[in-house]
Design a protein around this motif. Sequence first.
Motif, mmCIF file in Angstrom:
data_model
loop_
_atom_site.group_PDB
_atom_site.id
_atom_site.type_symbol
_atom_site.label_atom_id
_atom_site.label_comp_id
_atom_site.label_asym_id
_atom_site.label_seq_id
_atom_site.Cartn_x
_atom_site.Cartn_y
_atom_site.Cartn_z
ATOM 1 N N LEU A 83 19.829 22.206 -25.771
ATOM 2 C CA LEU A 83 20.424 22.708 -25.548
ATOM 3 C C LEU A 83 20.760 23.729 -26.865
ATOM 4 O O LEU A 83 21.061 25.323 -26.640
ATOM 5 C CB LEU A 83 22.259 21.892 -26.017
ATOM 6 N N SER A 84 20.250 23.623 -27.977
ATOM 7 C CA SER A 84 19.543 24.865 -28.731
ATOM 8 C C SER A 84 18.524 25.962 -28.294
ATOM 9 O O SER A 84 18.508 26.884 -27.951
ATOM 10 C CB SER A 84 18.976 24.156 -29.785
ATOM 11 N N TYR A 85 17.427 25.742 -28.247
ATOM 12 C CA TYR A 85 16.830 26.510 -26.781
ATOM 13 C C TYR A 85 17.147 26.621 -26.204
ATOM 14 O O TYR A 85 16.854 28.081 -26.265
ATOM 15 C CB TYR A 85 15.321 25.174 -26.306
ATOM 16 N N TYR A 86 17.938 26.384 -25.264
ATOM 17 C CA TYR A 86 18.265 27.387 -24.109
ATOM 18 C C TYR A 86 19.935 28.798 -24.660
ATOM 19 O O TYR A 86 19.227 29.314 -24.462
ATOM 20 C CB TYR A 86 19.463 26.440 -23.489
ATOM 21 N N ARG A 87 20.641 28.251 -26.056
ATOM 22 C CA ARG A 87 21.280 28.865 -27.002
ATOM 23 C C ARG A 87 20.837 29.784 -27.013
ATOM 24 O O ARG A 87 20.806 30.966 -26.748
ATOM 25 C CB ARG A 87 22.089 27.757 -27.175
ATOM 26 N N ARG A 88 19.300 29.861 -27.171
ATOM 27 C CA ARG A 88 18.375 31.041 -28.113
ATOM 28 C C ARG A 88 17.772 32.016 -26.854
ATOM 29 O O ARG A 88 17.810 32.876 -27.125
ATOM 30 C CB ARG A 88 17.783 30.500 -29.366
ATOM 31 N N ARG A 89 17.627 31.595 -26.212
ATOM 32 C CA ARG A 89 17.180 31.775 -24.693
ATOM 33 C C ARG A 89 17.987 32.912 -24.200
ATOM 34 O O ARG A 89 17.757 33.384 -23.511
ATOM 35 C CB ARG A 89 16.509 30.857 -23.545
ATOM 36 N N ARG A 90 19.155 31.987 -24.380
ATOM 37 C CA ARG A 90 19.991 32.462 -22.899
ATOM 38 C C ARG A 90 21.662 33.062 -23.651
ATOM 39 O O ARG A 90 22.221 33.543 -22.639
ATOM 40 C CB ARG A 90 20.304 31.465 -22.126
ATOM 41 N N GLY A 91 22.188 32.587 -24.661
ATOM 42 C CA GLY A 91 22.715 33.022 -25.686
ATOM 43 C C GLY A 91 23.968 32.155 -25.197
ATOM 44 O O GLY A 91 23.785 31.148 -24.431
ATOM 45 N N MET A 92 25.421 32.443 -25.757
ATOM 46 C CA MET A 92 26.129 30.689 -25.726
ATOM 47 C C MET A 92 27.115 30.959 -24.241
ATOM 48 O O MET A 92 27.517 30.456 -23.636
ATOM 49 C CB MET A 92 27.265 31.044 -26.575
ATOM 50 N N GLN A 93 27.388 32.598 -23.971
ATOM 51 C CA GLN A 93 27.673 32.583 -22.135
ATOM 52 C C GLN A 93 26.932 31.638 -21.459
ATOM 53 O O GLN A 93 27.231 31.288 -20.246
ATOM 54 C CB GLN A 93 27.873 34.181 -21.842
ATOM 55 N N GLY A 94 25.267 32.269 -21.756
ATOM 56 C CA GLY A 94 24.077 31.711 -20.435
ATOM 57 C C GLY A 94 24.766 30.218 -20.098
ATOM 58 O O GLY A 94 25.171 29.437 -19.437
ATOM 59 N N LEU A 95 25.048 29.152 -22.120
ATOM 60 C CA LEU A 95 24.958 28.111 -21.320
ATOM 61 C C LEU A 95 26.296 27.633 -21.132
ATOM 62 O O LEU A 95 25.845 26.790 -20.131
ATOM 63 C CB LEU A 95 24.606 27.556 -22.900
ATOM 64 N N LEU A 96 27.354 28.195 -21.476
ATOM 65 C CA LEU A 96 28.687 28.011 -21.020
ATOM 66 C C LEU A 96 28.337 28.066 -19.056
ATOM 67 O O LEU A 96 28.771 27.588 -18.240
ATOM 68 C CB LEU A 96 29.527 28.630 -21.592
ATOM 69 N N GLN A 97 27.504 29.187 -18.647
ATOM 70 C CA GLN A 97 27.918 29.739 -17.393
ATOM 71 C C GLN A 97 26.613 28.063 -16.613
ATOM 72 O O GLN A 97 27.146 27.549 -15.805
ATOM 73 C CB GLN A 97 27.088 30.670 -16.987
ATOM 74 N N LEU A 98 25.611 27.362 -17.234
ATOM 75 C CA LEU A 98 24.722 26.676 -17.141
ATOM 76 C C LEU A 98 25.752 25.362 -16.761
ATOM 77 O O LEU A 98 26.062 24.947 -15.136
ATOM 78 C CB LEU A 98 23.827 26.325 -17.968
ATOM 79 N N LEU A 99 26.296 24.781 -17.902
ATOM 80 C CA LEU A 99 27.531 23.666 -17.592
ATOM 81 C C LEU A 99 28.585 24.075 -16.954
ATOM 82 O O LEU A 99 29.043 23.056 -16.256
ATOM 83 C CB LEU A 99 27.757 23.592 -19.136
#
Length: 81
Positions: free
Chosen positions: A35-51
């Motif tokens: 999750l931290s890698y994905y958040r660094r790579r795509r940002g919090m908006q990208g992480l929430l959109q993925l979820l």
Amino acid sequence: MGPSALSSPSLRSATAAAAVILATGILLHQRNDLLSYYRRRRGMQGLLQLLWIGDFLPPNLRQSMDELDKVEERMGSSEEQ
């Protein structure tokens, strides 16, 4: 029907269940790193959109990417001919 006919599917089922449990355990153990890698790579908006949606790209960008993929497939098939 012999005893080997009954043991084969149950052995496959047990193997599949063990593999799923192992994979789940590894993912749960590594979830914070993932999750931290994905958040660094795509940002919090990208992480929430993925979820939430299952895709980190906005819909208009996803549509454009899909169109590009179709063009790439057509180009590959025309090169083969």
